[in-house]
Design an enzyme around this catalytic site. Sequence first.
Site, short mmCIF file in Angstrom:
data_model
loop_
_atom_site.label_atom_id
_atom_site.label_comp_id
_atom_site.label_asym_id
_atom_site.label_seq_id
_atom_site.Cartn_x
_atom_site.Cartn_y
_atom_site.Cartn_z
N HIS A 268 0.86 -1.19 0.00
CA HIS A 268 0.00 0.00 0.00
C HIS A 268 0.89 1.23 0.00
O HIS A 268 1.81 1.33 0.80
CB HIS A 268 -0.91 0.03 1.23
CG HIS A 268 -1.75 1.28 1.27
ND1 HIS A 268 -2.92 1.39 0.55
CD2 HIS A 268 -1.56 2.46 1.88
CE1 HIS A 268 -3.42 2.60 0.74
NE2 HIS A 268 -2.62 3.27 1.55
N ARG B 159 -14.21 13.07 7.10
CA ARG B 159 -12.91 13.69 7.40
C ARG B 159 -12.53 14.66 6.30
O ARG B 159 -11.96 15.73 6.57
CB ARG B 159 -11.84 12.60 7.53
CG ARG B 159 -11.96 11.82 8.82
CD ARG B 159 -11.13 10.55 8.78
NE ARG B 159 -9.74 10.80 8.53
CZ ARG B 159 -8.91 9.96 7.88
NH1 ARG B 159 -9.35 8.79 7.45
NH2 ARG B 159 -7.66 10.27 7.69
N ASP C 204 -15.15 2.91 7.24
CA ASP C 204 -14.11 3.81 6.72
C ASP C 204 -14.64 4.68 5.59
O ASP C 204 -14.26 5.85 5.47
CB ASP C 204 -12.89 3.02 6.24
CG ASP C 204 -11.84 3.97 5.68
OD1 ASP C 204 -11.34 4.79 6.47
OD2 ASP C 204 -11.56 3.93 4.48
N LYS D 220 -8.65 -1.38 5.97
CA LYS D 220 -8.94 -1.93 4.64
C LYS D 220 -7.93 -3.03 4.28
O LYS D 220 -8.30 -4.06 3.72
CB LYS D 220 -8.90 -0.81 3.61
CG LYS D 220 -10.12 0.11 3.73
CD LYS D 220 -10.03 1.31 2.83
CE LYS D 220 -9.08 2.34 3.35
NZ LYS D 220 -9.11 3.64 2.77
N SER E 21 -7.60 4.01 9.06
CA SER E 21 -8.31 3.98 7.78
C SER E 21 -7.60 3.04 6.81
O SER E 21 -8.21 2.14 6.21
CB SER E 21 -8.37 5.41 7.22
OG SER E 21 -8.72 5.40 5.87
N1 URA Z 1 -5.70 6.76 2.49
C1 URA Z 1 -6.68 6.16 3.17
O1 URA Z 1 -7.19 5.12 2.76
N2 URA Z 1 -7.10 6.70 4.31
C2 URA Z 1 -6.58 7.83 4.82
O2 URA Z 1 -6.99 8.27 5.86
C3 URA Z 1 -5.56 8.46 4.09
C4 URA Z 1 -5.13 7.91 2.93
#
Ligand code: URA
Length: 431
Positions: free
Chosen positions: A86, A172, A165, A191, A187
């Site tokens: 990621h 947010r 999320d 995932k 967050s």
């Molecule tokens: N990417 C995400 O998935 N969440 C965040 O809070 C910031 C970047």
Amino acid sequence: MTEAFSAVEVISAKRDKYSLTDPQIDWIVDAYTRGAVADEQMSALLMAILLNGMEPREISRWTDAMIKSGKRMEWSALDRKTVDKHSTGGVGDKITLPLAPLVAACGGAVPQLSGRGLGHTGGTLDKMESIPGWRASLSNEEMLKVLKDCGAVICAAGADLAPADKKLYALRDVTATVQAIPLIASSIMSKKIAEGTSALVLDVKTGSGAFMSDPKKAAELARVMVELGVRAGVKTRALVTAMDVPLGLTAGNALEVRESVEVLAGGGPSDVVELTLILAREMLDTAGIKPLMDPADALKNGAAMDSWKAMVRAQGGDPDAKLPTAKQSTQVFATSAGTMTSMDAMKVGVSAWRLGAGRSRQGETVQAGAGIEIHAKPGDAVTAGQAIYTLHTDESPRFARALEALENSFEVGTIGAKVDRLPLIIEKIEG
Ligand code: URA
């Protein structure tokens, strides 16, 4: 339904700098997801978290609560180990495209559930969708089949992957609470953990084009995420990498696919190749996979390209089709000769976004051909009048604002002048 807590009680606890209890966290995340806590209440709590922080136990519980808001995927039907990467996102960061098929060619299974871009960094799905016919949405059965057949799948996360999320991230975004390390870490990791990968390498970007421009903050975010992964039983490592200068020589959807295919064909810009190889080796090592071949060989001998083509075809795409190009283009030229000493990734990212490569609202369509080609990077010798950028868009009125974003985006010093750049790999954090 009688609620276990009142939102006001939870908000005031965090406002007054207390730690939230596990039951409070479980309740508020669940109650917000099912609509029993209002947006204005969650906004207040998010701001209190941004201002007062969370301790590791709270972040871990918050992450678990987000995972439990949906389904956790699992890949036990595969005979290969799963490993994913990621990136926190950067300008020209197309690394996932060559990396996923490369790791597949070396023996890993890469379940890469990606998102669409918002703001100045592009999203992997937007890039892949510039390939004619390619489809991002797959059922779980289709995902498993592509992973089994090709070793890698890049697709959209389904609605049941950490739904808390999705709601929290949208909130947010409009309440200036994106930049809180506990919220970013939970967050991203909710995932990735829900995605069911057994190993994960995080590429945490820092520098002007990253969302954490300060390297110390980026390293802190990396440490929090590694700890969350390890606590959840995922073998996790992080690299903090440079995003002061765009990665490679393109920013924009189809332009980045073209560059990724060059890397898969054994060519491509050296920084993209280097980071792809570093991350591939890190992924294989983190997952404990004995590579079928060295990643550098897999780029040279066509094995990674074969995986890419198979993966693209399996999702309806034609890997040999001509990629879309924009209708209009213009160029920016150097006004003096010398050595380029800097290039501001953020300015290039904003410009590509204004050309139509990115979106400013969720759901907006992006232009496949829009973006920027970069003809010189820091360290290169340039001549007066040499083209530094070529800008592409389908709508020429976009040029004015895109050119404005590029003002003072690079500097040219005397020949041999010192180049001011972050090293590609700044720090490594292991779980
Ligand atoms: N990417 C995400 O998935 N969440 C965040 O809070 C910031 C970047």
